[in-house]
Design an enzyme around this catalytic site. Structure first.
Site, PDB file in Angstrom:
ATOM      1  N   LYS A   1     -87.171 -34.893 -11.662  1.00 27.44           N
ATOM      2  CA  LYS A   1     -86.097 -35.624 -11.064  1.00 27.44           C
ATOM      3  C   LYS A   1     -85.300 -36.456 -12.255  1.00 27.44           C
ATOM      4  CE  LYS A   1     -85.663 -38.743  -7.017  1.00 27.44           C
ATOM      5  NZ  LYS A   1     -84.546 -37.958  -6.387  1.00 27.44           N
TER       6      LYS A   1
ATOM      7  N   LEU B   1     -86.238 -29.951  -6.134  1.00 28.48           N
ATOM      8  CA  LEU B   1     -87.198 -31.027  -6.152  1.00 28.48           C
ATOM      9  C   LEU B   1     -88.158 -31.225  -4.929  1.00 28.48           C
ATOM     10  CD1 LEU B   1     -87.283 -33.865  -7.833  1.00 28.48           C
ATOM     11  CD2 LEU B   1     -86.226 -34.918  -5.803  1.00 28.48           C
TER      12      LEU B   1
ATOM     13  N   TYR C   1     -85.741 -40.588 -12.767  1.00 23.70           N
ATOM     14  CA  TYR C   1     -85.481 -41.520 -11.823  1.00 23.70           C
ATOM     15  C   TYR C   1     -86.173 -41.569 -10.445  1.00 23.70           C
ATOM     16  CZ  TYR C   1     -82.380 -39.060  -8.777  1.00 23.70           C
ATOM     17  OH  TYR C   1     -81.948 -38.135  -7.967  1.00 23.70           O
TER      18      TYR C   1
ATOM     19  N   GLU D   1     -81.832 -26.247  -1.729  1.00 25.83           N
ATOM     20  CA  GLU D   1     -81.775 -27.429  -1.337  1.00 25.83           C
ATOM     21  C   GLU D   1     -80.408 -28.203  -1.130  1.00 25.83           C
ATOM     22  OE1 GLU D   1     -83.978 -30.388  -3.671  1.00 25.83           O
ATOM     23  OE2 GLU D   1     -83.541 -29.183  -5.484  1.00 25.83           O
TER      24      GLU D   1
ATOM     25  N   ARG E   1     -94.852 -38.266  -9.052  1.00 21.96           N
ATOM     26  CA  ARG E   1     -93.740 -37.654  -9.194  1.00 21.96           C
ATOM     27  C   ARG E   1     -92.968 -38.009 -10.569  1.00 21.96           C
ATOM     28  NH1 ARG E   1     -89.164 -36.378  -4.744  1.00 21.96           N
ATOM     29  NH2 ARG E   1     -88.663 -38.469  -5.352  1.00 21.96           N
TER      30      ARG E   1
ATOM     31  N   ARG F   1     -77.263 -41.093 -32.462  1.00 11.85           N
ATOM     32  CA  ARG F   1     -76.904 -40.067 -31.391  1.00 11.85           C
ATOM     33  C   ARG F   1     -77.722 -38.770 -32.313  1.00 11.85           C
ATOM     34  NH1 ARG F   1     -73.770 -35.769 -30.269  1.00 11.85           N
ATOM     35  NH2 ARG F   1     -73.562 -34.982 -28.017  1.00 11.85           N
TER      36      ARG F   1
ATOM     37  N   HIS G   1     -79.460 -34.529 -30.925  1.00 10.04           N
ATOM     38  CA  HIS G   1     -80.180 -34.114 -29.685  1.00 10.04           C
ATOM     39  C   HIS G   1     -81.760 -33.996 -29.779  1.00 10.04           C
ATOM     40  CE1 HIS G   1     -75.962 -32.724 -29.321  1.00 10.04           C
ATOM     41  NE2 HIS G   1     -76.156 -32.025 -28.474  1.00 10.04           N
TER      42      HIS G   1
HETATM   43  N1  PDD Z   1     -82.683 -37.977  -3.572  1.00 10.30           N
HETATM   44  N2  PDD Z   1     -83.448 -32.964  -3.263  1.00 10.30           N
HETATM   45  C1  PDD Z   1     -82.836 -33.756  -4.174  1.00 10.30           C
HETATM   46  C2  PDD Z   1     -81.810 -32.941  -5.260  1.00 10.30           C
HETATM   47  C3  PDD Z   1     -82.684 -34.968  -4.293  1.00 10.30           C
HETATM   48  O1  PDD Z   1     -82.191 -35.782  -5.369  1.00 10.30           O
HETATM   49  C4  PDD Z   1     -83.659 -35.780  -3.564  1.00 10.30           C
HETATM   50  C5  PDD Z   1     -83.834 -37.286  -3.439  1.00 10.30           C
HETATM   51  C6  PDD Z   1     -84.209 -34.880  -2.502  1.00 10.30           C
HETATM   52  C7  PDD Z   1     -85.269 -35.603  -1.467  1.00 10.30           C
HETATM   53  O2  PDD Z   1     -86.437 -36.389  -2.073  1.00 10.30           O
HETATM   54  P1  PDD Z   1     -86.916 -37.513  -1.462  1.00 10.30           P
HETATM   55  O3  PDD Z   1     -87.491 -37.129  -0.112  1.00 10.30           O
HETATM   56  O4  PDD Z   1     -88.355 -37.674  -2.552  1.00 10.30           O
HETATM   57  O5  PDD Z   1     -86.077 -38.658  -1.540  1.00 10.30           O
HETATM   58  C8  PDD Z   1     -84.416 -33.577  -2.629  1.00 10.30           C
HETATM   59  C9  PDD Z   1     -82.505 -39.420  -3.894  1.00 10.30           C
HETATM   60  C10 PDD Z   1     -82.921 -40.136  -2.466  1.00 10.30           C
HETATM   61  C11 PDD Z   1     -81.250 -39.826  -4.725  1.00 10.30           C
HETATM   62  O6  PDD Z   1     -80.894 -39.171  -5.402  1.00 10.30           O
HETATM   63  O7  PDD Z   1     -80.757 -40.710  -4.219  1.00 10.30           O
END
Ligand code: PDD
Length: 282
Positions: A147, A205, A33, A180, A52, A100, A102
């Site tokens: 992501k 990320l 996403y 993070e 990304r 379903r 895997h």
């Molecule tokens: N989250 N780290 C993680 C684990 C994230 O899910 C996100 C973003 C970030 C920051 O990434 P960015 O600056 O590209 O938004 C860092 C989004 C906003 C979400 O899951 O809603």
């Protein structure tokens, strides 16, 4: 006005937007996403998000549901139909619907859904006073650079933060270093005035806001060092903050029960928040 969602080729009322029970995103979290900020009708840092998006799809070997320009046409149409000029657009692609099993299905068509909503970021008041974070063990998989919609550890971590009255949980790896937040990147400012944020590798990320802030900071002649830092280093830092699409630059004033410096947002965090706001406004 009722909200409209895009679901696999159709624009449908949000309330009736549905995917199949055997969508692999639903059964296996087999999808990716993006969340993109929209400001004055523009998609903020669109290219970085699309890069990304493509990278996440590639790493999971999910066929792109459509090309980049078609994707952006759909995004703009979703924004238009929802009358969103300032807010976010959410887009998600999965490996599609299949019985379903895997292993990848022999035949499946990548599924695509998109939604948009008006701005609902953390309050300006919170940014004014600064946010509290807690620290938790990082229990995620080893490909946090993708992501993926598989966010269970992030969900549990954010819930722990909420229950502790904190804005975010900073995840800590086995070496005691902060990776993070559960949905944000983590930063500190050292006594020497250097900005430190974890290097982009499989453990985090690579946030688009993170990239933008690195660029903004360097333009302002600030030194940015991409390296790991410990919880102890963060607690003793001159300033701390976090970044994400929905939080922008958010000062962090408390880590667990320790105040960062004097417990108020520091000048560098404030200045970067302002500069990032200007960047978003274009
Ligand atoms: N989250 N780290 C993680 C684990 C994230 O899910 C996100 C973003 C970030 C920051 O990434 P960015 O600056 O590209 O938004 C860092 C989004 C906003 C979400 O899951 O809603």
């Amino acid at each position: 006005m009722s909200r409209i969602a895009y679901v696999n080729g159709r624009y449908v009322p949000h309330r009736q937007a549905q995917v199949h029970i055997e969508d692999r995103g639903y059964q296996f979290s087999d999808g990716i996403y993006e969340v993109i900020a929209v400001e004055g009708g523009n998609l903020v840092d669109e290219k970085w998000h699309l890069d990304r998006w493509d990278r996440s799809l590639g790493e999971l070997r999910i066929a792109p549901p459509m090309g980049r320009s078609a994707l952006m046409l759909v995004a703009r149409e979703v924004l238009r139909r929802n009358l969103v000029r300032d807010g976010i657009v959410y887009m998600q692609a999965t490996r599609g619907v299949a019985p379903r099993d895997h292993a990848f299905p022999k035949r499946s068509k990548s599924a695509l859904v998109m939604t948009a909503r008006r701005k609902k970021g953390p309050s300006a008041l919170l940014a004014e006073h600064g946010a509290k974070v807690i620290t938790i063990p990082d229990i995620r998989w080893e490909r946090c650079d993708i992501k993926a919609v598989a966010l269970l550890p992030n969900v549990l971590g954010k819930q722990r933060a909420a229950e502790a009255g904190a804005f975010e949980a900073w995840q800590v790896d086995r070496d005691g270093n902060v990776t993070e937040g559960t949905s944000t990147n983590a930063w500190i400012v050292t006594a020497a005035g250097e900005l430190v944020t974890r290097q982009p590798a499989h453990a985090i990320l690579n946030g688009v806001t993170r990239l933008a802030v690195i660029e903004i900071a360097r333009l302002r002649q600030l030194t940015v060092v991409e390296r790991a830092f410990t919880v102890a280093e963060a607690m003793a830092a001159r300033e701390a903050f976090l970044t994400s699409t929905t939080s922008a630059v958010m000062p962090v004033v408390r880590i667990d029960d320790v105040a960062v410096a004097d417990g108020a947002p520091g000048p560098i965090s404030r200045a970067l928040r302002e500069a990032y706001r200007a960047h978003v406004a274009g």
